[in-house]
Scaffold this active site. Structure first.
Site, short mmCIF file in Angstrom:
data_model
loop_
_atom_site.label_atom_id
_atom_site.label_comp_id
_atom_site.label_asym_id
_atom_site.label_seq_id
_atom_site.Cartn_x
_atom_site.Cartn_y
_atom_site.Cartn_z
N CYS A 1 15.36 43.20 57.44
CA CYS A 1 14.98 43.78 58.73
C CYS A 1 16.12 44.56 59.39
CB CYS A 1 14.48 42.69 59.68
SG CYS A 1 13.10 41.77 59.00
N HIS B 1 14.85 45.76 66.74
CA HIS B 1 13.94 45.30 65.69
C HIS B 1 12.81 44.52 66.37
CE1 HIS B 1 12.17 43.52 62.27
NE2 HIS B 1 12.72 42.33 62.40
N ASN C 1 5.77 42.53 62.93
CA ASN C 1 7.11 42.72 62.38
C ASN C 1 7.00 43.52 61.09
OD1 ASN C 1 9.61 42.48 61.18
ND2 ASN C 1 9.84 40.29 61.61
O1 UT7 Z 1 12.39 39.83 61.12
C1 UT7 Z 1 13.47 39.02 60.83
C2 UT7 Z 1 13.77 38.16 61.94
N1 UT7 Z 1 12.69 37.20 62.15
C3 UT7 Z 1 12.59 36.64 63.31
O2 UT7 Z 1 13.33 37.00 64.19
C4 UT7 Z 1 11.62 35.52 63.52
C5 UT7 Z 1 12.29 34.43 64.32
N2 UT7 Z 1 11.44 33.28 64.61
C6 UT7 Z 1 10.37 33.34 65.41
O3 UT7 Z 1 10.00 34.41 65.85
C7 UT7 Z 1 9.68 32.06 65.80
O4 UT7 Z 1 10.47 30.96 65.38
C8 UT7 Z 1 8.24 31.93 65.23
C9 UT7 Z 1 7.32 32.92 65.92
C10 UT7 Z 1 8.28 32.18 63.73
C11 UT7 Z 1 7.70 30.53 65.47
O5 UT7 Z 1 7.77 30.20 66.84
P1 UT7 Z 1 8.34 28.77 67.30
O6 UT7 Z 1 8.22 28.71 68.75
O7 UT7 Z 1 9.72 28.65 66.70
O8 UT7 Z 1 7.31 27.78 66.64
P2 UT7 Z 1 7.55 26.60 65.57
O9 UT7 Z 1 7.87 27.18 64.22
O10 UT7 Z 1 8.54 25.64 66.14
O11 UT7 Z 1 6.15 25.90 65.53
C12 UT7 Z 1 5.63 25.23 66.67
C13 UT7 Z 1 4.30 24.62 66.32
C14 UT7 Z 1 4.34 23.76 65.06
O12 UT7 Z 1 3.48 22.66 65.27
P3 UT7 Z 1 4.08 21.21 65.65
O13 UT7 Z 1 5.00 20.86 64.52
O14 UT7 Z 1 4.82 21.42 66.95
O15 UT7 Z 1 2.86 20.36 65.75
C15 UT7 Z 1 3.73 24.64 64.01
O16 UT7 Z 1 3.11 23.93 62.98
O17 UT7 Z 1 3.35 25.66 66.06
C16 UT7 Z 1 2.69 25.42 64.80
N3 UT7 Z 1 2.34 26.70 64.21
C17 UT7 Z 1 1.18 27.35 64.46
N4 UT7 Z 1 0.11 27.00 65.20
C18 UT7 Z 1 -0.89 27.88 65.26
C19 UT7 Z 1 3.10 27.47 63.39
N5 UT7 Z 1 2.44 28.60 63.09
C20 UT7 Z 1 1.25 28.55 63.74
C21 UT7 Z 1 0.14 29.43 63.83
N6 UT7 Z 1 -0.90 29.06 64.60
N7 UT7 Z 1 0.11 30.63 63.20
#
Ligand code: UT7
Length: 325
Positions: free
Chosen positions: A119, A252, A282
């Site tokens: 990225c 980005h 993204n």
């Molecule tokens: O391009 C290169 C750079 N990339 C980035 O900058 C991405 C950086 N990371 C992010 O943008 C975020 O970490 C994400 C958008 C990927 C995820 O957001 P988050 O607030 O960090 O969520 P999480 O991974 O901590 O997940 C929270 C909850 C989990 O459930 P529990 O364990 O709290 O019960 C996940 O299982 O959300 C759940 N979850 C979803 N629920 C519904 C994960 N994906 C989904 C989904 N729909 N698609």
């Protein structure tokens, strides 16, 4: 030797197939996987993304973006003496997508190669093109970010597959007597290879390993917010500029919360930030030139303004470019 390099035209292209969050909810439900428009919007700011059809390749998206950029710059393909394509989703293992693109454009004879910095690829590619122009190795470059991430998504992993999309953006970068690219700053930290990767390779005529995108989202998020501020401050210092001199931040487009956090740290109001993440998702190396072109063609980013580009991604890589448009 040329004194400066300057962007003289921008272009971009999105494949026509657009998938809303509702479309993704329905697609994942087929495999019994739950997600929702609310979760995707709240956690990432994404509402839609574009996916290329089967049989369409990275170089095809890049070709459209380059043709638009050349037209905007008033240049023809025969005047291009350097093509750099930033991509992690090339047409083939080799040759480079840049060479395939060069053939499709009919821009024969100049140098053509790919840059692989995920990225951060576009800021890496722009930095390399700037250096080659300043040393006199090139005068008229096409710098491209192009990706088909839909091909490497794991549609059984709801934590990643809803975040990414396909597209391409390009700029024409030319030798100039007046300053364009003001300063650049690139970094990598190879200790973090595992937090964002596609852990596969080709062996004996077949894919070996798991050639699908894996991301430890929270780890990437935490690293991203820290390094983006550092890179922004580095290019400002190198150019002798201050936060208040920035007319536009073109970051980005991975996550609205990362973008908001960076803008806040740089004391930039959100109306000085180009946002396309909601409609593009993204698109990795394509996201910055796609957002830049949207700003220029929408009449928001104007000639003479100071623009900060910054990228972060797999590797772990990050970097920034400060420029006068
Ligand atoms: O391009 C290169 C750079 N990339 C980035 O900058 C991405 C950086 N990371 C992010 O943008 C975020 O970490 C994400 C958008 C990927 C995820 O957001 P988050 O607030 O960090 O969520 P999480 O991974 O901590 O997940 C929270 C909850 C989990 O459930 P529990 O364990 O709290 O019960 C996940 O299982 O959300 C759940 N979850 C979803 N629920 C519904 C994960 N994906 C989904 C989904 N729909 N698609």
């Amino acid at each position: 030797m040329n004194s400066y390099s300057r962007i003289t035209g921008t272009g971009s292209y999105l494949p026509p197939k657009r998938l809303s969050n509702g479309d993704m909810v329905a697609r994942l439900a087929h495999d019994g996987i739950e997600t929702s428009d609310d979760w995707i919007v709240e956690r990432s700011g994404i509402s839609a993304r574009h996916f290329a059809d089967d049989g369409v390749f990275c170089s095809d998206l890049a070709l459209h973006a380059c043709q638009a950029a050349l037209q905007a710059a008033g240049r023809s393909a025969s005047e291009v003496d350097l093509i750099i394509v930033a991509t992690s989703t090339p047409d083939m293992v080799f040759p480079s997508t840049a060479c395939i693109l060069q053939g499709k454009l009919g821009a024969i004879g100049g140098a053509a190669f790919d840059v692989q910095a995920v990225c951060s690829g576009f800021v890496y590619a722009l930095t390399v093109a700037d250096a080659l122009i300043k040393t006199g190795s090139a005068r008229c470059a096409l710098v491209v970010g192009a990706e088909i991430f839909s091909r490497i998504l794991d549609f059984k992993d709801r934590g990643t597959c809803v975040l990414f999309g396909d597209g391409a953006g390009a700029v024409v970068l030319e030798a100039s007597d007046t300053p364009g690219i003001l300063s650049t700053d690139l970094h990598a930290d190879g200790r973090h290879v595992d937090i964002l990767c596609v852990p596969g390779h080709v062996q004996g005529g077949a894919a070996s390993g798991v050639p699908l995108l894996k991301m430890a989202g929270q780890a990437v998020f935490k690293l991203a917010v820290g390094v983006l501020e550092d890179a922004a401050r580095a290019v400002l210092t190198k150019a002798g500029k201050a936060e208040a001199d920035i007319d536009w931040l073109v970051p980005h487009q991975a996550n609205i919360r990362i973008i908001q956090s960076t803008a806040k740290k740089l004391k930039l109001p959100m109306d000085k930030v180009m946002l396309t993440v909601d409609q593009h998702g993204n698109t990795s190396a394509a996201s910055i030139p796609l957002a830049l072109d949207a700003g220029v063609r929408g009449g928001r980013i104007q000639k003479g303004q100071t623009v900060l580009l910054e990228g972060v991604g797999g590797g772990f890589t990050w970097g920034a470019v400060l420029l006068t448009l």
